[in-house]
Design an enzyme around this catalytic site. Structure first.
Site, PDB file in Angstrom:
ATOM      1  N   GLY A 506       0.842  -1.190   0.000  1.00 52.88           N
ATOM      2  CA  GLY A 506       0.000   0.000   0.000  1.00 52.88           C
ATOM      3  C   GLY A 506       0.868   1.227   0.000  1.00 52.88           C
ATOM      4  O   GLY A 506       2.060   1.174   0.303  1.00 52.88           O
ATOM      5  N   GLY A 507       0.243   2.316  -0.360  1.00 56.58           N
ATOM      6  CA  GLY A 507       0.971   3.574  -0.343  1.00 56.58           C
ATOM      7  C   GLY A 507       0.203   4.545   0.516  1.00 56.58           C
ATOM      8  O   GLY A 507      -0.968   4.800   0.268  1.00 56.58           O
ATOM      9  N   GLY A 508       0.812   5.028   1.533  1.00 54.09           N
ATOM     10  CA  GLY A 508       0.125   5.997   2.375  1.00 54.09           C
ATOM     11  C   GLY A 508       0.765   7.347   2.196  1.00 54.09           C
ATOM     12  O   GLY A 508       1.684   7.517   1.390  1.00 54.09           O
ATOM     13  N   PHE A 510       2.600   8.835   4.289  1.00 53.26           N
ATOM     14  CA  PHE A 510       3.942   8.948   4.866  1.00 53.26           C
ATOM     15  C   PHE A 510       4.963   8.109   4.137  1.00 53.26           C
ATOM     16  O   PHE A 510       6.135   8.155   4.445  1.00 53.26           O
ATOM     17  CB  PHE A 510       3.911   8.513   6.333  1.00 53.26           C
ATOM     18  CG  PHE A 510       2.837   9.178   7.105  1.00 53.26           C
ATOM     19  CD1 PHE A 510       2.844  10.548   7.243  1.00 53.26           C
ATOM     20  CD2 PHE A 510       1.815   8.453   7.657  1.00 53.26           C
ATOM     21  CE1 PHE A 510       1.850  11.172   7.932  1.00 53.26           C
ATOM     22  CE2 PHE A 510       0.809   9.083   8.356  1.00 53.26           C
ATOM     23  CZ  PHE A 510       0.823  10.434   8.493  1.00 53.26           C
ATOM     24  N   SER A 512       5.481   4.340   1.386  1.00 51.92           N
ATOM     25  CA  SER A 512       4.894   3.094   0.917  1.00 51.92           C
ATOM     26  C   SER A 512       5.260   1.939   1.835  1.00 51.92           C
ATOM     27  O   SER A 512       6.256   1.987   2.540  1.00 51.92           O
ATOM     28  CB  SER A 512       5.382   2.817  -0.491  1.00 51.92           C
ATOM     29  OG  SER A 512       5.084   3.909  -1.307  1.00 51.92           O
ATOM     30  N   VAL A 513       4.412   0.909   1.784  1.00 48.74           N
ATOM     31  CA  VAL A 513       4.624  -0.277   2.607  1.00 48.74           C
ATOM     32  C   VAL A 513       4.862  -1.470   1.696  1.00 48.74           C
ATOM     33  O   VAL A 513       4.143  -1.642   0.712  1.00 48.74           O
ATOM     34  CB  VAL A 513       3.401  -0.542   3.509  1.00 48.74           C
ATOM     35  CG1 VAL A 513       3.654  -1.733   4.408  1.00 48.74           C
ATOM     36  CG2 VAL A 513       3.075   0.678   4.330  1.00 48.74           C
ATOM     37  N   ASP A 622      -4.630   9.954  13.598  1.00 51.19           N
ATOM     38  CA  ASP A 622      -4.991   9.612  12.216  1.00 51.19           C
ATOM     39  C   ASP A 622      -5.798   8.322  12.165  1.00 51.19           C
ATOM     40  O   ASP A 622      -5.478   7.409  11.410  1.00 51.19           O
ATOM     41  CB  ASP A 622      -3.710   9.497  11.384  1.00 51.19           C
ATOM     42  CG  ASP A 622      -3.987   9.614   9.886  1.00 51.19           C
ATOM     43  OD1 ASP A 622      -5.069  10.105   9.530  1.00 51.19           O
ATOM     44  OD2 ASP A 622      -3.131   9.209   9.082  1.00 51.19           O
TER      45      ASP A 622
END
Ligand SMILES: *[C@@H]1O[C@H](CO)[C@@H](O)[C@H](O)[C@H]1NC(C)=O
Ligand SMILES: *[C@@H]1O[C@H](CO)[C@@H](O)[C@H](O)[C@H]1NC(C)=O
Ligand SMILES: *[C@@H]1O[C@H](CO)[C@@H](O)[C@H](O)[C@H]1NC(C)=O
Ligand SMILES: *[C@@H]1O[C@H](CO)[C@@H](O)[C@H](O)[C@H]1NC(C)=O
Ligand SMILES: *[C@@H]1O[C@H](CO)[C@@H](O)[C@H](O)[C@H]1NC(C)=O
Ligand SMILES: *[C@@H]1O[C@H](CO)[C@@H](O)[C@H](O)[C@H]1NC(C)=O
Ligand SMILES: *[C@@H]1O[C@H](CO)[C@@H](O)[C@H](O)[C@H]1NC(C)=O
Ligand SMILES: *[C@@H]1O[C@H](CO)[C@@H](O)[C@H](O)[C@H]1NC(C)=O
Ligand SMILES: *[C@@H]1O[C@H](CO)[C@@H](O)[C@H](O)[C@H]1NC(C)=O
Ligand SMILES: *[C@@H]1O[C@H](CO)[C@@H](O)[C@H](O)[C@H]1NC(C)=O
Ligand SMILES: *[C@@H]1O[C@H](CO)[C@@H](O)[C@H](O)[C@H]1NC(C)=O
Ligand SMILES: *[C@@H]1O[C@H](CO)[C@@H](O)[C@H](O)[C@H]1NC(C)=O
Length: 823
Positions: A506-508, A510, A512-513, A622
């Site tokens: 995923g990309g958030g 802050f 990417s994961v 958040d």
């Protein structure tokens, strides 16, 4: 001793102030024919000090402008720029003054007029002056008659609409005023997006691209509801009070900030094509995005330019399609994506000798929205569609879904990860050499092949032997280290276990994961913190604090990496992904009620632990479905806690720029009062409504349920007061939920989103309510959700709140006598 030193410091500062005051001279709010403004140390200040006018240089720009900015806040933020299209190079030699024709003029170093108020027919026997008002308006008038306005800045806005300003249509000239965006984040020149009132005379606003293509409309004004019909959220929490005026000379709106509100707020046409309302938050020294339209950044027309692709959940929003690269890297870095992307390699038909180049190929893009300028083609198969595209040199893509469609030239308005049903598979034409596995045929000589094979085979054997040894060492090291509590990983080890960051989870906002696999086959999730600037020592300190926090409902931090400028966090891997995918886009089994209830309860427990049980209370800041991860058994685990402290100001920057309207953000983020754990409670309440309804709170696509207000919590609060909770349940569940659990969840959600943080329960109380230990009254409609005009009721959260003990009895105290179901 300490106080003495403080005193001398103070007097030192005071004398410095006095000195600088003397050297600049007393500040004034007026420019006359005798006075002028020159250089960076001279400015006008409005009478009560609200606004200032002077030379202004945007961040990352070498140009200078005459601008008006807020004088009360620490970040210089212009509301008006005079010479936006005619920048200056040197403020010291430039001059703002009253010209010989009575106009306010700006002269550059060679005394050339670069900007003027351009009023014709000024009577030169009377002197003129320009005065900066406390409303941010610069007014040119005769000295003898200041009420006769010759020109004012508020009627000539740049990208900011100030309270009290008009934005409308002049019916004599049939010309609508426009708020015109900046060209990019560093250049205030006229950009491509503008906001204007309908030139055809209706009461709706449009946002246009290049002054021609409209891509958003406010809908006409409704005088009875006092909202724009396509912006229903305006009634609820909106800080602006719009007024519509229509007569035979003009149509316009003006607005004021609602009484009682102390906000410094700005309304801008942003360079990314959205109109935005931002509020200054003194606590964080930042502008916080409160509202924007169109809601999705990617709905902005042509935001990413030709061959660019938009992703509203990641910064930067735009990236280039496979085989393309930014036309202008510098424009991209200034957030101007309109130039789009260009091919890395020319197509076969464009090359100088097409016969020597292999035929173009098609790259497959899944889940794409289709650009709308396609041409359909009568053919019967994918192959025919493909060859039809190859025949035309300007054909750039095709799709074969209910017929063959071809696109010519630049592809506009593409979006990443498009999930709507009208998306599909797009075949993008690229030069054959863009495909790494491309087989080059004729040119190869057999001899070379044979020769290379021998060499390659030998190298492979050597390579494998070396790699095996390396891997064994690495495995041994990683296994050894992973027995400790918090592992300090080496960057190349993480690169190895994530296969060079190839499997993105995923990309958030802050960073990417990525998924990785430790040698003992433990799956991990590696979060790479992008654009992160913090010293290694501080990073290690914060990380080790986070590492000590362990709870069954919190994602466990396994380790970290901190080398050079790289900052990575390593977490346990969660096979069932995040709550949002399970709730909103899962094509797998539906989450049943009892699972949802357990998720809500588990999340509450995790948060209660963060708030109450840790040594230092941690506010998550958040909370949203994306940050609730699920393990194999759907046990929820809160992710990303502690990042607010770790990332400091970077965190709130991301938090606030990524926020759309009415998300999960508590009102105190906007009003500037200190943030407490109750801000998480608010976000949790918003999320709980989504768990109950199974769709996003502000999705309009619902099943008619949310159509009443467009915003589910408003609808839910109303139904709750009417005692009708069954209609709030996700329809996909067919009513399969114990009514008392449903009611409890709805009530607690509504209590959580109360405006006044003291009325919200603590996370610990939420747990007790959901567990059924604590009985809860029917909550009032939160003030911000209340339709304007209803009289405010005051209702306490708990019937026994004053006593502070939990009990199952309803009290009949005065405070709770308004509670509907109290008996
Ligand atoms: C401008 O200068 C003239 C003559 O030098 C003087 O009479 C007048 O008072 C001045 N006006 C202002 C506003 O200072
Ligand atoms: C200024 O430029 C730097 C480096 O390119 C960038 O990181 C920063 O975000 C820019 N600031 C603004 C306000 O655009
Ligand atoms: C002033 O503006 C004129 C016209 O735009 C230009 O030719 C001249 O070079 C400018 N002078 C300076 C010092 O910028
Ligand atoms: C003023 O008028 C001149 C000539 O009509 C025009 O070139 C210039 O752009 C105008 N300036 C402004 C600020 O409107
Ligand atoms: C300018 O103002 C003076 C004094 O008010 C008046 O006498 C004169 O007629 C005016 N001139 C024009 C062209 O309006
Ligand atoms: C010009 O000044 C004179 C005397 O101060 C005044 O009577 C007249 O109204 C002024 N004219 C304008 C157009 O303001
Ligand atoms: C409309 O434009 C005309 C011409 O520029 C101007 O004279 C008039 O005052 C304007 N009307 C309004 C209401 O601003
Ligand atoms: C204004 O009306 C004309 C004619 O009805 C129409 O062609 C045009 O699109 C309308 N403009 C806008 C901005 O709606
Ligand atoms: C915007 O429109 C103008 C004419 O109206 C045209 O010349 C220009 O190329 C357009 N800009 C873009 C980026 O298409
Ligand atoms: C909104 O503005 C109107 C007219 O300016 C005013 O009568 C009304 O009281 C205002 N409403 C609020 C809530 O401030
Ligand atoms: C508004 O601001 C002033 C000073 O900045 C403060 O004293 C006052 O309490 C504020 N009012 C509200 C309603 O926040
Ligand atoms: C497609 O099929 C139809 C009927 O099967 C046939 O009439 C038509 O010629 C075919 N078109 C092409 C381009 O092959």
């Amino acid at each position: 001793m300490a106080s003495l030193r403080g005193n001398s410091l103070l007097s030192c500062i005071l004398s410095l102030c006095l000195l600088s005051l003397l050297s600049i001279g007393t500040s004034t709010d007026t420019i006359t024919s005798n006075s002028s403004l020159s250089g960076t140390n001279q400015k006008l200040t409005s009478a009560r000090g609200q606004f200032a006018l002077g030379f202004y240089q945007p961040t990352n720009s070498s140009n200078w402008y005459i601008a008006i900015w807020y004088n009360t806040i620490s970040v210089q933020t212009p509301v008006f720029i005079a010479n936006r299209n005619a920048p200056l190079t040197d403020p010291a030699t430039s001059q703002l003054t009253i010209g010989s024709d009575g106009n306010l003029v700006l002269l550059n170093g060679s005394k050339t007029e670069v900007w003027s108020t351009n009023v014709t027919g000024i009577n030169l026997s009377n002197k003129t002056q320009a005065v900066l008002g406390d409303n941010g308006n610069l007014v040119l008038s005769y000295v003898s008659n200041t009420s006769d306005v010759l020109w004012q800045s508020i009627d000539n806005p740049t990208d900011t609409w100030l309270p009290g300003g008009k934005l409308g249509l002049n019916k004599t000239t049939n010309i609508s005023q426009r708020l015109i965006s900046w060209k990019n984040s560093a250049d205030p020149a006229e950009g491509i997006y503008s906001l204007l009132l309908d030139p055809n005379g209706t009461s709706q606003y449009f946002i246009q691209w290049n002054k021609t293509v409209g891509y958003w409309s406010s809908g006409p004004w409704s005088e009875t509801q006092r909202i724009f019909t396509l912006v229903p959220e305006m009634t609820e929490n909106f800080v602006y009070n719009f007024t519509y005026v229509s007569n035979n000379q003009e149509n316009y709106f003006t607005y004021s900030i609602k009484a009682g509100s102390n906000l410094t707020s700005r309304f801008i046409m942003d360079h990314n094509g959205q109109i935005k309302q931002q509020t200054w938050v003194e606590a964080t020294q930042q502008w916080i995005l409160f509202w924007s339209q169109p809601r999705q950044t990617c709905d902005v027309y042509d935001l990413c330019g030709p061959y660019g692709s938009c992703n509203g959940n990641e910064l930067p929003y735009c990236s280039c399609l496979q085989g393309f690269t930014e036309k202008s890297k510098s424009d991209f870095s200034l957030e101007d994506y309109s130039g789009g992307c260009v091919r890395k390699t020319k197509l076969q038909c464009e090359s100088s000798d097409p016969t020597k180049v292999p035929q173009d190929k098609f790259y497959v893009l899944y889940n794409m929205n289709f650009p709308n300028n396609s041409e359909s083609m009568q053919v019967n198969s994918t192959e025919e569609c493909e060859s039809a595209c190859l025949k035309n040199c300007s054909c750039s893509a095709y799709s074969y879904k209910s017929g063959c469609n071809l696109w010519y030239g630049g592809l506009l308005n593409l979006q990443d990860g498009y999930t709507s049903s009208d998306g599909g598979t797009l075949y993008l034409r690229l030069a054959a050499s863009e495909f790494s596995a491309s087989k080059s045929n004729k040119g190869l000589i057999i001899g070379i092949i044979v020769g290379s094979i021998v060499v390659i085979l030998f190298s492979i054997i050597v390579f494998m032997v070396v790699m095996k040894r390396k891997r064994d060492q690495r495995a041994a090291r990683l296994l050894k280290e992973s027995r400790g509590t918090l592992i300090a990983f080496r960057y190349d080890d993480l690169q190895f276990v994530t296969k060079n960051f190839s499997e993105k989870l995923g990309g958030g906002a802050f960073g990417s994961v990525y998924k990785g696999l430790l040698p003992d086959s433990t799956a991990i999730a590696v979060k790479r913190l992008d654009g992160f600037h913090q010293g290694e020592k501080q990073f290690r300190a914060e990380v080790s604090t986070i590492g000590t926090i362990q709870h069954v409902n919190l994602v466990r931090l396994i380790g970290f990496c901190s080398e050079a400028s790289c900052r990575l966090l390593v977490y346990e891997y969660m096979p069932k992904s995040s709550l949002d995918t399970q709730l909103f886009n899962s094509r797998d089994a539906l989450l049943n009620w009892s699972t949802r209830y357990q998720i809500a309860l588990g999340t509450a427990r995790g948060l209660a632990y963060l708030h109450e049980k840790c040594r230092d209370c941690i506010i998550h800041c958040d909370i949203k479905p994306e940050n609730i991860l699920l393990d194999d058994n759907f046990v929820p685990k809160v992710a990303d806690f502690g990042l607010s402290k770790l990332l400091g100001r970077d965190f709130s920057r991301v938090l606030t720029t990524m926020r759309g309207t009415r998300g999960y953000l508590a009102p105190e983020w906007i009003t500037g009062v200190p943030i407490t754990p109750k801000a998480d409670v608010f976000s949790y309440g918003m999320m709980l409504f989504e768990i109950i309804s199974g769709h996003r709170n502000n999705s309009d696509q619902g099943d008619g349920k949310s159509s009443g207000s467009g915003f589910f919590p408003t609808f839910a609060a109303r139904k709750l007061i009417e005692g009708d909770v069954q209609t709030l349940l996700d329809q996909k569940l067919n009513g399969e939920a114990p009514i008392e659990e449903l009611e409890r969840a709805c009530k607690v959600a509504c209590w959580c989103i109360q405006d006044d943080e003291t009325t919200r329960p603590t996370m610990g109380q939420v747990v007790q309510i959901l567990e059924g230990i604590l009985e809860v009254n029917t909550p009032p409609m939160p003030m911000s959700l209340r339709v304007m005009g209803e009289s405010p009721d005051y209702i306490n959260f708990f019937s026994d709140m004053s006593s502070g003990t939990s009990s199952k009895t309803h009290s009949t105290s005065a405070a709770s006598s308004l509670v509907k179901n109290s008996s």
